[in-house]
Write an enzyme that holds these catalytic residues in place. Structure first.
Site, mmCIF file in Angstrom:
data_model
loop_
_atom_site.group_PDB
_atom_site.id
_atom_site.type_symbol
_atom_site.label_atom_id
_atom_site.label_comp_id
_atom_site.label_asym_id
_atom_site.label_seq_id
_atom_site.Cartn_x
_atom_site.Cartn_y
_atom_site.Cartn_z
ATOM 1 N N HIS A 1 0.870 -1.185 0.000
ATOM 2 C CA HIS A 1 0.000 0.000 0.000
ATOM 3 C C HIS A 1 0.903 1.231 0.000
ATOM 4 O O HIS A 1 1.613 1.485 -0.961
ATOM 5 C CB HIS A 1 -0.933 -0.091 1.212
ATOM 6 N N HIS B 1 -2.092 -1.924 -10.189
ATOM 7 C CA HIS B 1 -3.063 -1.322 -9.270
ATOM 8 C C HIS B 1 -4.327 -2.150 -9.284
ATOM 9 O O HIS B 1 -4.719 -2.670 -10.328
ATOM 10 C CB HIS B 1 -3.386 0.115 -9.701
ATOM 11 N N ASP C 1 3.020 5.638 -6.953
ATOM 12 C CA ASP C 1 4.240 5.495 -6.164
ATOM 13 C C ASP C 1 5.502 5.395 -6.999
ATOM 14 O O ASP C 1 6.599 5.482 -6.471
ATOM 15 C CB ASP C 1 4.142 4.243 -5.282
#
Ligand code: COA
Length: 452
Positions: free
Chosen positions: A292, A331, A387
């Site tokens: 996460h 994702h 990210d």
């Protein structure tokens, strides 16, 4: 909401199904007809908002045991009705309260977006001024919180420190458990948004062995955070406005993401009607995990380990062989592109203009180029997520990797709180309590120690 409509009848023949217009031919009814082949019974289940109620399946039973769904990781189960954030993963759309993320990143500020998430509408100027004022005057922490944080080991991970200190705040504000009082809720929400940067900055300073810096309420939210992180002996810390803007945009991009792992943790813990500090601490714990919020820290570690562009093909082969994951790719929801990744790429350019280019950028870009052409990643719809590039920006801003997730947590706090606030006012919500499929032994006689 449409009420449950379940009826049991004998199974229609295929001809009957076609004649009454059910199934693919389209009856115009908002319902699902299912036949339990164990019993031959047919049931009609109401469809509302593209979902059936899992509890409606309980009616379908053989041997007196009601049917349930099995959904590890909630891949196709809605846990709530929510008006906060809309995502269309296939089209790469992310909207907060209906406003596209691209427009908010370009025209808004983090505190304005926080107000929007929490209240449902963009603020007027007086509303925004009053919200910013309230947040600003709550940035200080009780001195005992400082002492508590100083009790951590010198090398404590800042996320562990953040999680513990947020949870400790519940003991400083015991009235926060009055969650059905709107004014009380608002007070705790303001406190949490205000204090997160102070807690995050102090966790960072602790790691560096530097004295904690107290908030300077003359500064904006992001400037104040940067000052608490980086100020040394200068009377006022002055951050480059381009870096302030880039960090503000990053906080906006992280502000909410509907029912992700940490938000689900906040809602799940919040469903017990505990105070918001405890619920948000649970969210921070979930965010800490490498799948996460910890992913950008893992991206940086991965890029460093790869070291040079020449090592990329070997690394990619390892990923395809199942040895490890390409961190920052993939994702659960976005299957074409992550709209936040596109905005972050642009922020990268702005930041590197001030700080100079991060040498790891070359490796990241080459990794992305190769992966986007490789059948393994294309077939699985794996694209760079938020990210992949955010870690490079954070590093250019002189944050060590351990701080990346803390920045994510500060950004996500308004979203967690908006979702928590929605939860506690939602009459349909109950304490979260999933079912299980029991796979263990049944009713065994205790075996004495000497006989095992
Ligand atoms: C984000 C993530 C947890 C989503 O997981 P998910 O929706 O459960 O997807 P799955 O794990 O089922 O992945 C589907 C397939 O793609 C593969 N895959 C997913 N992400 C991958 C990655 N980053 N690198 C390599 N392979 C990956 C899986 O191994 C699986 O392959 P298989 O079908 O051959 O078994 C996952 O993509 C991941 O771990 N990414 C890396 C961590 C990361 O960047 N997280 C930040 C999210 S914002």
């Amino acid at each position: 909401m449409t009420d449950l409509s379940t009826t049991a009848a004998s199974a229609p023949s295929p001809e009957q199904g076609a004649a009454n217009g059910s199934g693919a031919s389209g009856s115009g009814r908002d319902s699902l007809t299912v036949t339990d082949n164990r019993t031959g019974e047919t049931y009609e289940l109401a469809i509302t908002d593209g979902t059936i109620r899992a509890a409606d399946l309980k009616q379908i039973s053989a041997d007196g045991v009601g049917l349930a769904t099995y959904d590890p990781g909630f891949v196709n189960t809605a846990s709530t009705r929510s008006a906060v954030t809309y995502i269309d993963g296939d089209a790469g759309i992310l909207e907060y309260r209906g406003y596209p993320i691209e427009q908010l990143a370009e025209h808004s500020t983090f505190l304005e977006v926080a107000y929007l998430l929490l209240n449902g509408e963009l603020p007027t100027q007086p509303e925004l001024d009053s919200f910013v004022h309230d947040v600003t005057i709550h940035t200080f922490l009780h001195e005992n919180v400082r002492q508590l944080m100083q009790g951590f080991r010198y090398d404590a991970h800042p996320m562990g420190m953040l999680m513990s200190s947020v949870s400790a705040l519940s003991t400083f504000y015991p009235d926060a458990n009055q969650i059905s009082d709107p004014a009380n809720r608002q007070r705790q929400i303001t406190r949490l948004i205000a204090k997160m940067p102070t807690l995050g900055a102090w966790a960072f300073r602790h790691n560096q062995g530097k004295p904690y810096v107290y908030p300077d309420n003359r500064l904006s939210y992001v400037e104040n955070f940067l000052a608490m992180l980086f100020k040394m002996s200068e009377p006022t810390y002055e951050a480059d406005p381009r870096l302030v803007k880039a960090l503000d945009v990053l906080l906006i991009l992280h502000a909410d993401h509907e029912q992700n792992c940490s938000t689900n943790a906040v809602r799940s813990v919040g469903s017990s009607q505990v105070d918001p500090y405890s619920a948000i601490a649970a969210g921070i714990g979930a965010l800490y995990g490498p799948l996460h919020g910890g992913a950008n820290e893992s991206v940086l570690k991965m890029l460093r380990r790869i070291g040079t562009v020449d090592n990329i093909p070997g690394f990619i082969e390892g990923v395809k062989g199942g040895k490890e994951k390409l961190m920052g790719f993939g994702h659960r929801v976005y299957k074409n592109f992550d709209p936040r990744a596109t905005i972050i790429k642009k922020a990268c350019d702005d930041v590197f203009e001030v700080t100079g280019v991060n040498p790891l950028l070359k490796i990241a870009q080459e990794l992305e180029r190769i992966a986007l052409e490789d059948e393994y990643f294309v077939k699985r719809k794996l694209y760079p997520n938020v990210d992949f590039y955010s870690g490079l920006i954070y590093e250019a801003l002189q944050f060590p990797p351990e701080m990346f997730t803390v920045l994510f947590a500060i950004g996500r706090t308004p979203g967690w709180l908006a979702q928590w606030s929605e939860l506690v006012q939602d009459k349909e919500q109950k304490i979260a309590r999933p079912k299980q499929i029991y796979t263990g032994y049944r009713t065994r006689d205790f075996v004495a120690m000497g006989d095992r």
